[in-house]
Design a protein around this motif. Structure first.
Motif, PDB file in Angstrom:
ATOM      1  N   ALA A 208       0.827  -1.200   0.000  1.00  0.00           N
ATOM      2  CA  ALA A 208       0.000   0.000   0.000  1.00  0.00           C
ATOM      3  C   ALA A 208       0.863   1.251   0.000  1.00  0.00           C
ATOM      4  CB  ALA A 208      -0.926  -0.001   1.223  1.00  0.00           C
ATOM      5  N   VAL A 209       1.925   1.235   0.807  1.00  0.00           N
ATOM      6  CA  VAL A 209       2.832   2.385   0.845  1.00  0.00           C
ATOM      7  C   VAL A 209       3.503   2.577  -0.506  1.00  0.00           C
ATOM      8  CG1 VAL A 209       4.964   3.287   1.840  1.00  0.00           C
ATOM      9  CG2 VAL A 209       3.234   2.272   3.323  1.00  0.00           C
ATOM     10  N   GLY A 210       3.912   1.467  -1.131  1.00  0.00           N
ATOM     11  CA  GLY A 210       4.555   1.546  -2.447  1.00  0.00           C
ATOM     12  C   GLY A 210       3.636   2.122  -3.501  1.00  0.00           C
ATOM     13  N   VAL A 211       2.370   1.687  -3.501  1.00  0.00           N
ATOM     14  CA  VAL A 211       1.397   2.210  -4.464  1.00  0.00           C
ATOM     15  C   VAL A 211       1.161   3.695  -4.222  1.00  0.00           C
ATOM     16  CG1 VAL A 211      -1.014   2.098  -5.204  1.00  0.00           C
ATOM     17  CG2 VAL A 211       0.264  -0.011  -4.797  1.00  0.00           C
ATOM     18  N   TYR A 212       1.074   4.077  -2.949  1.00  0.00           N
ATOM     19  CA  TYR A 212       0.856   5.474  -2.605  1.00  0.00           C
ATOM     20  C   TYR A 212       2.019   6.346  -3.072  1.00  0.00           C
ATOM     21  CZ  TYR A 212       0.604   9.653   0.352  1.00  0.00           C
ATOM     22  OH  TYR A 212       0.586  10.941   0.804  1.00  0.00           O
ATOM     23  N   CYS A 213       3.248   5.906  -2.807  1.00  0.00           N
ATOM     24  CA  CYS A 213       4.427   6.681  -3.220  1.00  0.00           C
ATOM     25  C   CYS A 213       4.517   6.781  -4.734  1.00  0.00           C
ATOM     26  CB  CYS A 213       5.701   6.039  -2.660  1.00  0.00           C
ATOM     27  SG  CYS A 213       5.891   6.186  -0.867  1.00  0.00           S
ATOM     28  N   ALA A 214       4.215   5.676  -5.418  1.00  0.00           N
ATOM     29  CA  ALA A 214       4.268   5.681  -6.881  1.00  0.00           C
ATOM     30  C   ALA A 214       3.234   6.638  -7.465  1.00  0.00           C
ATOM     31  CB  ALA A 214       4.047   4.271  -7.422  1.00  0.00           C
ATOM     32  N   SER A 215       2.043   6.680  -6.853  1.00  0.00           N
ATOM     33  CA  SER A 215       1.006   7.576  -7.352  1.00  0.00           C
ATOM     34  C   SER A 215       1.402   9.031  -7.147  1.00  0.00           C
ATOM     35  CB  SER A 215      -0.331   7.283  -6.662  1.00  0.00           C
ATOM     36  OG  SER A 215      -0.286   7.604  -5.283  1.00  0.00           O
ATOM     37  N   ARG A 216       2.004   9.350  -5.998  1.00  0.00           N
ATOM     38  CA  ARG A 216       2.462  10.714  -5.739  1.00  0.00           C
ATOM     39  C   ARG A 216       3.564  11.117  -6.704  1.00  0.00           C
ATOM     40  NH1 ARG A 216       5.274  11.712  -1.014  1.00  0.00           N
ATOM     41  NH2 ARG A 216       5.296  13.860  -1.754  1.00  0.00           N
ATOM     42  N   TYR A 217       4.517  10.224  -6.917  1.00  0.00           N
ATOM     43  CA  TYR A 217       5.666  10.520  -7.770  1.00  0.00           C
ATOM     44  C   TYR A 217       5.226  10.731  -9.217  1.00  0.00           C
ATOM     45  CZ  TYR A 217      10.419  10.143  -9.640  1.00  0.00           C
ATOM     46  OH  TYR A 217      11.617  10.391 -10.273  1.00  0.00           O
ATOM     47  N   GLY A 218       4.372   9.843  -9.717  1.00  0.00           N
ATOM     48  CA  GLY A 218       3.931   9.937 -11.103  1.00  0.00           C
ATOM     49  C   GLY A 218       3.020  11.114 -11.374  1.00  0.00           C
ATOM     50  N   ALA A 219       2.302  11.574 -10.335  1.00  0.00           N
ATOM     51  CA  ALA A 219       1.367  12.685 -10.512  1.00  0.00           C
ATOM     52  C   ALA A 219       1.997  14.042 -10.250  1.00  0.00           C
ATOM     53  CB  ALA A 219       0.154  12.504  -9.590  1.00  0.00           C
ATOM     54  N   ASP A 220       3.249  14.065  -9.797  1.00  0.00           N
ATOM     55  CA  ASP A 220       3.890  15.353  -9.513  1.00  0.00           C
ATOM     56  C   ASP A 220       4.060  16.151 -10.799  1.00  0.00           C
ATOM     57  OD1 ASP A 220       5.485  17.097  -7.572  1.00  0.00           O
ATOM     58  OD2 ASP A 220       6.928  16.778  -9.183  1.00  0.00           O
ATOM     59  N   ILE A 221       3.879  17.464 -10.698  1.00  0.00           N
ATOM     60  CA  ILE A 221       3.952  18.337 -11.867  1.00  0.00           C
ATOM     61  C   ILE A 221       5.310  18.269 -12.551  1.00  0.00           C
ATOM     62  CG2 ILE A 221       4.704  20.366 -10.553  1.00  0.00           C
ATOM     63  CD1 ILE A 221       2.162  20.384 -13.436  1.00  0.00           C
ATOM     64  N   GLY A 222       6.350  17.905 -11.795  1.00  0.00           N
ATOM     65  CA  GLY A 222       7.686  17.799 -12.372  1.00  0.00           C
ATOM     66  C   GLY A 222       7.929  16.516 -13.130  1.00  0.00           C
ATOM     67  N   MET A 223       7.001  15.542 -13.017  1.00  0.00           N
ATOM     68  CA  MET A 223       7.168  14.247 -13.679  1.00  0.00           C
ATOM     69  C   MET A 223       6.117  13.991 -14.763  1.00  0.00           C
ATOM     70  SD  MET A 223       9.827  12.744 -12.561  1.00  0.00           S
ATOM     71  CE  MET A 223       9.482  11.120 -13.271  1.00  0.00           C
ATOM     72  N   ARG A 224       4.995  14.653 -14.671  1.00  0.00           N
ATOM     73  CA  ARG A 224       3.901  14.371 -15.595  1.00  0.00           C
ATOM     74  C   ARG A 224       4.254  14.773 -17.019  1.00  0.00           C
ATOM     75  NH1 ARG A 224      -1.730  15.540 -12.459  1.00  0.00           N
ATOM     76  NH2 ARG A 224      -2.534  15.077 -14.531  1.00  0.00           N
ATOM     77  N   ARG A 225       3.718  14.008 -17.976  1.00  0.00           N
ATOM     78  CA  ARG A 225       3.942  14.296 -19.384  1.00  0.00           C
ATOM     79  C   ARG A 225       2.808  15.116 -19.993  1.00  0.00           C
ATOM     80  NH1 ARG A 225       8.902  13.846 -20.470  1.00  0.00           N
ATOM     81  NH2 ARG A 225       8.367  13.624 -22.683  1.00  0.00           N
ATOM     82  N   ASP A 226       1.712  15.276 -19.248  1.00  0.00           N
ATOM     83  CA  ASP A 226       0.547  15.982 -19.789  1.00  0.00           C
ATOM     84  C   ASP A 226       0.499  17.421 -19.294  1.00  0.00           C
ATOM     85  OD1 ASP A 226       0.066  15.272 -17.164  1.00  0.00           O
ATOM     86  OD2 ASP A 226      -2.060  14.829 -17.465  1.00  0.00           O
ATOM     87  N   VAL A 227       1.664  18.071 -19.218  1.00  0.00           N
ATOM     88  CA  VAL A 227       1.704  19.460 -18.774  1.00  0.00           C
ATOM     89  C   VAL A 227       2.224  20.349 -19.893  1.00  0.00           C
ATOM     90  CG1 VAL A 227       2.023  18.875 -16.347  1.00  0.00           C
ATOM     91  CG2 VAL A 227       4.024  19.209 -17.795  1.00  0.00           C
ATOM     92  N   VAL A 228       1.797  21.587 -19.856  1.00  0.00           N
ATOM     93  CA  VAL A 228       2.227  22.570 -20.849  1.00  0.00           C
ATOM     94  C   VAL A 228       2.643  23.845 -20.134  1.00  0.00           C
ATOM     95  CG1 VAL A 228       0.838  21.711 -22.769  1.00  0.00           C
ATOM     96  CG2 VAL A 228      -0.144  23.356 -21.164  1.00  0.00           C
ATOM     97  N   THR A 229       3.537  24.589 -20.757  1.00  0.00           N
ATOM     98  CA  THR A 229       3.897  25.913 -20.269  1.00  0.00           C
ATOM     99  C   THR A 229       2.986  26.928 -20.942  1.00  0.00           C
ATOM    100  OG1 THR A 229       6.210  25.262 -19.978  1.00  0.00           O
ATOM    101  CG2 THR A 229       5.734  27.627 -20.085  1.00  0.00           C
ATOM    102  N   VAL A 230       2.271  27.699 -20.130  1.00  0.00           N
ATOM    103  CA  VAL A 230       1.300  28.659 -20.647  1.00  0.00           C
ATOM    104  C   VAL A 230       1.660  30.055 -20.158  1.00  0.00           C
ATOM    105  CG1 VAL A 230      -1.140  29.258 -20.835  1.00  0.00           C
ATOM    106  CG2 VAL A 230      -0.472  26.866 -20.508  1.00  0.00           C
ATOM    107  N   GLN A 231       1.825  30.993 -21.080  1.00  0.00           N
ATOM    108  CA  GLN A 231       2.067  32.372 -20.698  1.00  0.00           C
ATOM    109  C   GLN A 231       0.843  32.915 -19.965  1.00  0.00           C
ATOM    110  OE1 GLN A 231       5.006  33.855 -21.069  1.00  0.00           O
ATOM    111  NE2 GLN A 231       5.774  31.971 -22.014  1.00  0.00           N
TER     112      GLN A 231
END
Length: 265
Positions: A208-231
């Motif tokens: 459970a701890v591993g799944v929780y950490c993985a979800s936090r890590y993958g969802a962080d704005i610094g790791m996500r691939r579905d982010v864009v830089t917007v002026q």
């Protein structure tokens, strides 16, 4: 930096800092951008709002106006602002809570060591003057419709610091504390099938701890691939027209940030 959170003194504050204070018995924290002169710009639940449809709408009240017997003269005018982005003095922002600073560009080890989301990110922050400019611009133009999971006070502060937004929010935006709220129950659900093959409580807990950490890590704005830089000047126009979800042809890769960037039209 503390292992759980980074408590700071008022004397160490500088314009452009992303600060926060825990509310509601440490269930949720309220975030904002310090712009100097004892002023904080932050995104609140005032104005147009989308609820979760759950009991969380009653619990997560930290982004509402601070409940106080008196409203200081500095913040009296801001309390009438309809669109949710307001300027308050530091005392009203903290509402009696303790001052913490959100940290950027932390190492993966430190990020995972912090059990609670909403305190740091792997993403790199922009220069302080750029951060203050974004916050002041959004104070005048708004940050869209408030939503606990998709567009909250932490999302606002992270955008001001990085210029990054999630293209398709889906369930959650870039808020670390929203990930924590969702990730805990999710980890418990995903680890439940282990009961079919083992009754080892420790094994299920580790999973459970591993799944929780993985979800936090993958969802962080610094790791996500579905982010864009917007002026920021482009953001308010897109929010007004419902164009935050962009098509692939409108996105280019920024060599400096190595992250997608929306091309202004």
């Amino acid at each position: 930096m503390g292992l759980l959170s980074n408590r700071i003194t008022r004397e160490s504050l500088k314009p452009g800092d992303h600060i926060y204070s825990w509310r509601t018995a440490y269930i949720y924290a309220h975030h904002g951008i310090y712009i100097g002169d004892d002023k904080v710009i932050h995104f609140t639940r005032r104005g147009q709002e989308v609820g979760t449809g759950t009991v969380l709408d009653l619990l997560l009240i930290s982004s509402g106006p601070a409940r106080s017997r008196e409203i200081c003269p500095t913040c009296a005018a801001a309390s009438q602002d309809p669109h949710g982005v307001v300027s308050s003095c530091l005392n009203c922002f903290l509402a009696g809570g303790v001052l913490y600073r959100f940290e950027y560009a932390v190492s993966p080890t430190l990020f995972l060591a912090k059990a609670r989301g909403g305190t740091c990110t792997l993403a790199v922050a922009d220069h302080d003057d750029v951060v203050v400019h974004r916050a002041k611009y959004l104070l005048e133009n708004g940050f869209g419709c408030y939503n606990v999971f998709k567009n909250n006070c932490e999302d606002f502060a992270i955008y001001c610091k990085t210029g990054l937004l999630v293209v398709d929010h889906g369930i959650i935006g870039q808020s670390g504390q929203a990930v924590s709220i969702i990730g805990g129950p999710l980890a418990a659900v995903l680890s439940t099938p282990l009961r079919l093959v083992t009754t080892n409580v420790y094994g299920m807990a580790v999973t459970a701890v591993g799944v929780y950490c993985a979800s936090r890590y993958g969802a962080d704005i610094g790791m996500r691939r579905d982010v864009v830089t917007v002026q920021v000047e482009d953001l308010t126009t897109r929010l007004a027209n419902g164009l935050l979800q962009v098509v692939e042809s409108q996105i280019s890769i920024s060599p400096a940030r190595q992250s997608p960037q929306i091309v202004s039209q």
